[in-house]
Write an enzyme that holds these catalytic residues in place. Structure first.
Site, PDB file in Angstrom:
ATOM      1  N   GLU A 155     -14.322   0.322  -7.598  1.00  0.00           N
ATOM      2  CA  GLU A 155     -13.505   1.074  -6.631  1.00  0.00           C
ATOM      3  C   GLU A 155     -12.777   2.282  -7.225  1.00  0.00           C
ATOM      4  O   GLU A 155     -11.561   2.399  -7.105  1.00  0.00           O
ATOM      5  CB  GLU A 155     -12.524   0.114  -5.939  1.00  0.00           C
ATOM      6  CG  GLU A 155     -13.251  -1.010  -5.204  1.00  0.00           C
ATOM      7  CD  GLU A 155     -12.345  -2.132  -4.710  1.00  0.00           C
ATOM      8  OE1 GLU A 155     -11.110  -2.012  -4.807  1.00  0.00           O
ATOM      9  OE2 GLU A 155     -12.885  -3.147  -4.227  1.00  0.00           O
ATOM     10  N   GLU A 260     -20.758  -8.086  -2.009  1.00  0.00           N
ATOM     11  CA  GLU A 260     -19.615  -8.811  -1.420  1.00  0.00           C
ATOM     12  C   GLU A 260     -19.772  -8.868   0.099  1.00  0.00           C
ATOM     13  O   GLU A 260     -18.847  -8.552   0.851  1.00  0.00           O
ATOM     14  CB  GLU A 260     -18.299  -8.104  -1.774  1.00  0.00           C
ATOM     15  CG  GLU A 260     -18.093  -7.891  -3.266  1.00  0.00           C
ATOM     16  CD  GLU A 260     -16.740  -7.295  -3.636  1.00  0.00           C
ATOM     17  OE1 GLU A 260     -15.844  -7.219  -2.767  1.00  0.00           O
ATOM     18  OE2 GLU A 260     -16.574  -6.907  -4.809  1.00  0.00           O
TER      19      GLU A 260
HETATM   20  O1  9MR Z   1     -11.504 -12.042  -2.399  1.00  0.00           O
HETATM   21  C1  9MR Z   1     -10.562 -11.619  -3.367  1.00  0.00           C
HETATM   22  C2  9MR Z   1      -9.181 -12.139  -3.039  1.00  0.00           C
HETATM   23  O2  9MR Z   1      -9.146 -13.548  -3.148  1.00  0.00           O
HETATM   24  C3  9MR Z   1      -8.152 -11.520  -3.982  1.00  0.00           C
HETATM   25  O3  9MR Z   1      -6.843 -11.902  -3.577  1.00  0.00           O
HETATM   26  C4  9MR Z   1      -8.279 -10.019  -3.985  1.00  0.00           C
HETATM   27  C5  9MR Z   1      -7.348  -9.360  -4.996  1.00  0.00           C
HETATM   28  O4  9MR Z   1      -7.805  -9.548  -6.276  1.00  0.00           O
HETATM   29  O5  9MR Z   1      -9.602  -9.636  -4.305  1.00  0.00           O
HETATM   30  C6  9MR Z   1     -10.553 -10.100  -3.393  1.00  0.00           C
HETATM   31  O6  9MR Z   1     -11.837  -9.641  -3.751  1.00  0.00           O
HETATM   32  C7  9MR Z   1     -12.024  -8.236  -3.750  1.00  0.00           C
HETATM   33  C8  9MR Z   1     -12.977  -7.894  -4.848  1.00  0.00           C
HETATM   34  O7  9MR Z   1     -12.487  -8.391  -6.075  1.00  0.00           O
HETATM   35  C9  9MR Z   1     -13.215  -6.401  -4.939  1.00  0.00           C
HETATM   36  N1  9MR Z   1     -13.639  -5.878  -3.661  1.00  0.00           N
HETATM   37  C10 9MR Z   1     -12.846  -6.231  -2.521  1.00  0.00           C
HETATM   38  C11 9MR Z   1     -12.682  -7.745  -2.450  1.00  0.00           C
HETATM   39  C12 9MR Z   1     -11.925  -8.139  -1.204  1.00  0.00           C
HETATM   40  O8  9MR Z   1     -10.637  -7.626  -1.270  1.00  0.00           O
END
Ligand code: 9MR
Length: 364
Positions: A155, A260
């Site tokens: 990102e 994802e």
């Molecule tokens: O699904 C993840 C959630 O449990 C966490 O709280 C969050 C913060 O770290 O991250 C979520 O996963 C993210 C991923 O790591 C990167 N792309 C977006 C995902 C959804 O927010």
């Protein structure tokens, strides 16, 4: 002759999958791409009821949802915690899965100390670079030859194609991407290295990502693929928009990984798409309309959307390495808590009881 045609038609109606309900998704798409899911600690240690059988039947790729993020792996400088990573690798080996490390360089879930010096002032470029390289050395090194691909940078761009002004970018400048990829390749030359982002289909963002890739390629930096996260909604983005991104990434010689995938079915108090974690709206019944179950017509719409997506993916199976869902079932999806906390969402193909939603498998 008529009889023969009739036989073929009847056979076509009952595809191999509807005749054999015990066939997993990974088998159905074996000739196309891998099928992955994001996992948490309870799932990799076998503590989630019904988790093990679901993992081994349907999936041949795993990604840690949170367990390998910086804040969990190196919460304090030099103190590494690989408990999750080791369990993740063990589970992956048990089911012979392609394992993805998520993620090395990101602005979220990275402790404050990373970007500060010992006096709490912003870290110098030299200090931050050495911390980044040390982190990659330890984490990629620990799982060298076991974790097969890494989301090296996550990102780095805004939706309008400008650089996201993260502490990485502010302190190290745009070269931080190159530094991270070079280091990861040095530590595990066999690992596949990915750039991962959401809303990759948005034209300005896609152009920015492609330009970054061209720059890396012109400098001889190894980058193997783009992770299109795939946090989609029922009506957006369009199949054409997603297809355009697949084609453009492929034109540069890179693999496409859907990293994802999920489909938010709930209304949202903003028209923003994707997965910007800074969004957070107050709870209200208006934003949580289906606490007792998704209406049938909505579930059918969701499944139709998945079918269309997988038809697209299959058409481009030569370009797509993997399709990973972001969560094992609706029960544990992050979309129950974003962008409004405490909702009941239904974004995956496996419902809260870990049953496949009807109407998907028999289409393939
Ligand atoms: O699904 C993840 C959630 O449990 C966490 O709280 C969050 C913060 O770290 O991250 C979520 O996963 C993210 C991923 O790591 C990167 N792309 C977006 C995902 C959804 O927010």
């Amino acid at each position: 002759m008529k009889k023969i045609i009739l036989c073929f038609l009847i056979f076509g109606l009952f595809s191999a999958n509807s005749l054999n309900p015990s066939l997993g998704m990974k088998e159905v798409f074996r000739d196309d791409f891998r099928i992955g899911t994001a996992v948490n600690l309870a799932q990799v240690t076998g503590r989630e009821k019904g988790g093990d059988s679901l993992l081994s039947l349907h999936f041949n790729s795993l990604t840690p949802e949170n367990g390998l993020k910086w804040a969990l792996v190196q919460p304090q400088e030099g103190r590494f915690d690989f408990a999750f990573g080791d369990a993740f690798v063990q589970k992956g080996q048990e089911i012979q899965a392609f394992l993805v490390g998520h993620t090395l360089v990101w602005h979220q879930q990275t402790p404050k100390w990373v970007f500060e010096d010992l006096e709490g002032k912003p870290a110098s470029a030299e200090l931050l670079r050495s911390r980044m390289e040390q982190h990659i050395q330890e984490v990629v090194g620990r799982f060298q030859g076991k974790i097969h691909a890494w989301d090296v940078v996550n990102e780095a761009f805004e939706d309008n194609g400008t650089w996201r002004q993260t502490p990485w970018r502010r302190i190290l400048g745009p070269d931080y991407i190159e530094m991270a990829f070079r280091k990861a390749h040095e530590v595990d030359p066999k690992a596949k290295l990915l750039y991962n982002d959401y809303n990759v289909w948005k034209p300005e963002k896609l152009e920015a990502i492609l330009a970054m890739i061209r720059t890396l390629q012109s400098k001889g930096v190894k980058i193997h693929g783009v992770g299109m996260q795939g946090h989609y909604r029922l009506d957006t983005p369009s199949i054409d928009q997603i297809e355009n991104a697949i084609l453009k990434i492929h034109e540069l010689g890179l693999e496409v990984h859907f990293t994802e995938l999920d489909i938010d079915v709930l209304p949202r108090p903003t028209d923003q798409e994707g997965a910007d974690l800074s969004l957070n709206f107050a709870q209200s019944p208006e934003w949580n309309p289906f606490p007792q179950g998704l209406p049938k017509d909505m579930e059918e719409k969701l499944v139709r959307r998945y079918v269309e997506l997988f038809q697209l993916f299959r058409n481009h199976a030569d370009k797509i390495e993997r399709v990973t869902f972001w969560g094992l079932s609706d029960q544990t999806s992050w979309l129950n808590n974003w962008p409004v906390r405490g909702r009941t969402n239904y974004p995956l193909l496996f419902d809260r009881s870990k049953n496949l939603k009807p109407g998907f498998m028999d289409k393939f």
